[in-house]
Design an enzyme around this catalytic site. Sequence first.
Site, PDB file in Angstrom:
ATOM      1  N   ASP A  98       0.850  -1.184   0.000  1.00 54.10           N
ATOM      2  CA  ASP A  98       0.000   0.000   0.000  1.00 54.10           C
ATOM      3  C   ASP A  98       0.888   1.237   0.000  1.00 54.10           C
ATOM      4  OD1 ASP A  98      -1.930   1.965   0.341  1.00 54.10           O
ATOM      5  OD2 ASP A  98      -3.098   0.760   1.763  1.00 54.10           O
ATOM      6  N   ARG A 156      -0.176   4.359  -0.405  1.00 52.13           N
ATOM      7  CA  ARG A 156      -0.922   5.587  -0.166  1.00 52.13           C
ATOM      8  C   ARG A 156      -0.393   6.332   1.058  1.00 52.13           C
ATOM      9  NH1 ARG A 156      -6.919   3.363   0.030  1.00 52.13           N
ATOM     10  NH2 ARG A 156      -5.803   1.787   1.231  1.00 52.13           N
TER      11      ARG A 156
END
Length: 206
Positions: free
Chosen positions: A139, A141
């Site tokens: 991930d 983000r």
Amino acid sequence: MMTAEHTLCQKTDKPAIRAQTPLILDNGIETRIISFKNLCDDKEHIALVFPNADFPKVPLVRLHSECLTGDVFGSAQCDCGDQLHEAKTRMGAEGGILLYLRQEGRGIGLYNKLDAYKAQHDLGLDTFAANTHIGFAEDMRSFTVAAEMLQAMGVRTIRLLTNNPDKVAQLQMTGIVIEQVIPTGFFEKLSNRRYLQTKRDKGHLL
Ligand SMILES: [Zn+2]
């Protein structure tokens, strides 16, 4: 391997509102759409402010990361489109701030996401393993940019619509006060069952 950048970057000028303009939605609700300047990643993130959020009470906030396939085409392989629609409906009724973050494919970009989809399809990998397979962290983000947007709007305390503990933790690290965490709906379809199972295994509260 590329990893996510979670620290707040230092820009000379503070993040600020660049411009805002009314945007009327298909349900007739007149929102305000806000653009920003001096955000640390220089991407074109936007905030959609639903009326009643200015701000007699603590506003409902959703951090939604862009998902072209889910948001625009209604892909049944993830739950992004459903979550976006839920936020829109709920904020239409009670007001709120939808932060639409331009970090497609958990931050790896659209073409890389499509490569990851191909790895899922061809090799049977789950959504996180596929990202690793093509050379990215699970991930990528960062939600600190969302904190910058809230700070630019003068919002310090929020009610957060999410099932993702990582969003809560990252916002709190930047000093945003989360008065309440409100879970999103559970949108299971035949074609996204494994996707949701994987998210649950990774700590999402589903
Ligand atoms: Zn999606």
